[in-house]
Scaffold this active site. Structure first.
Site, PDB file in Angstrom:
ATOM      1  N   TYR A   1      10.389 -34.328  62.599  1.00 35.87           N
ATOM      2  CA  TYR A   1      10.724 -33.720  61.311  1.00 35.87           C
ATOM      3  C   TYR A   1      10.687 -32.194  61.407  1.00 35.87           C
ATOM      4  O   TYR A   1      11.631 -31.507  61.005  1.00 35.87           O
ATOM      5  CB  TYR A   1       9.746 -34.206  60.241  1.00 35.87           C
ATOM      6  CG  TYR A   1       9.996 -33.604  58.870  1.00 35.87           C
ATOM      7  CD1 TYR A   1      10.995 -34.108  58.053  1.00 35.87           C
ATOM      8  CD2 TYR A   1       9.243 -32.533  58.403  1.00 35.87           C
ATOM      9  CE1 TYR A   1      11.243 -33.559  56.799  1.00 35.87           C
ATOM     10  CE2 TYR A   1       9.473 -31.976  57.156  1.00 35.87           C
ATOM     11  CZ  TYR A   1      10.469 -32.501  56.351  1.00 35.87           C
ATOM     12  OH  TYR A   1      10.714 -31.947  55.127  1.00 35.87           O
TER      13      TYR A   1
ATOM     14  N   ALA B   1      20.827 -37.563  46.376  1.00 34.62           N
ATOM     15  CA  ALA B   1      20.697 -37.235  44.953  1.00 34.62           C
ATOM     16  C   ALA B   1      20.230 -38.394  44.086  1.00 34.62           C
ATOM     17  O   ALA B   1      20.303 -38.298  42.866  1.00 34.62           O
ATOM     18  CB  ALA B   1      22.036 -36.712  44.425  1.00 34.62           C
TER      19      ALA B   1
END
Length: 262
Positions: A154, A10
């Site tokens: 990924y 965040a």
């Protein structure tokens, strides 16, 4: 009603913008990041008095400690947004020999969700960041037995988190809801800039859909589903997510790798 919402990763990008947006709506935000300094800056940007929690999600022992710290400070988390992710990294292997992309993008969010389940109510939600980039999972690579390049790791890690999202939903039919979301391709995050060398699209595209997945009625019955924000609708993930043998092997590996931290 104001909710208590934990967002991993965040301190920048979609995570930070989502936190700012939800805080402005009156919700209580808990921010996770790797850097104390970045967390302090993010908290100021979010405003109010958000909680801050530092942990390196490439270290599963730190994920365990993170969950313990959260539970020592809070008795309820209404929404967990597993936003943190990695694509390119100079440290492609953890000290334990696992692929960093699988650890951060797949294993850490699974472990965190499992540990926080006792304080997530039945009407709560776990929102997992998936991607349009999904590829069949090489279980041997997930177990750290051979290496993958950045993009392969990924894409496989993002299918793996999408798979455990649907499996956790099946295991918890009464809630909380587990929802996988592709927030939008090539948004203007640090990961996109470093990974693809492009500025990227408006981050608010991603922040908006994460807010909706976390709180809106349209996602109330979406447990186990995958939302593709590129098409603006619920969609089928990669067909490998429906391969029962593949799914079973992936879940077995995830559970074993996470259990090794105990």
């Amino acid at each position: 009603m104001p909710k208590t919402i934990l967002i991993t990763g965040a301190t920048d990008g979609i995570g930070l913008l989502t936190a700012k947006t939800l805080a402005a709506q009156g919700h209580t935000l808990l921010l996770h990041g790797r850097s104390t300094e970045k967390l302090e800056a993010a908290a100021k940007e979010v405003g109010g008095t958000p909680g801050t929690f530092r942990a390196d999600l490439s270290r599963l022992d730190e994920v365990e400690a993170l969950a313990e710290e959260i539970q020592s400070r809070h008795d309820r988390i209404d929404v967990l947004i597993n936003n943190a992710g990695v694509l390119k990294t100079p440290q492609a292997r953890t000290p334990e020999g696992l692929d960093t992309r699988f650890v951060v993008n797949t294993l850490a969010p699974y472990l965190l969700a499992q540990r926080l389940l006792p304080i997530i109510p039945k009407d709560g939600r776990v929102v997992n960041l998936s991607s349009a980039a999904q590829a069949p999972v090489d279980v041997e690579a997930l177990r750290g037995r051979h290496a993958l390049d950045h993009m392969a790791a990924y894409a496989q890690s993002k299918l793996a988190i999408t798979i455990w999202t649907q499996e956790m939903a099946s295991a918890h039919p009464d809630g909380p809801a587990f929802i996988a979301v592709n927030p939008g391709s090539l948004l203007a995050s640090k990961m996109v800039k470093e990974g693809f060398g492009v500025a990227g699209n408006d981050l608010s595209i991603g922040a908006d859909i994460l807010g909706r997945a976390a709180l809106s009625d349209e996602f109330a019955d979406a447990s186990g589903r995958y939302f593709d924000n590129d098409s603006g609708r619920f969609a089928q993930p990669h067909p490998a997510a429906g391969d029962k043998g593949q799914v079973a092997a992936i879940m077995e590996a995830i559970r074993e790798l996470v259990a090794d931290t105990n």
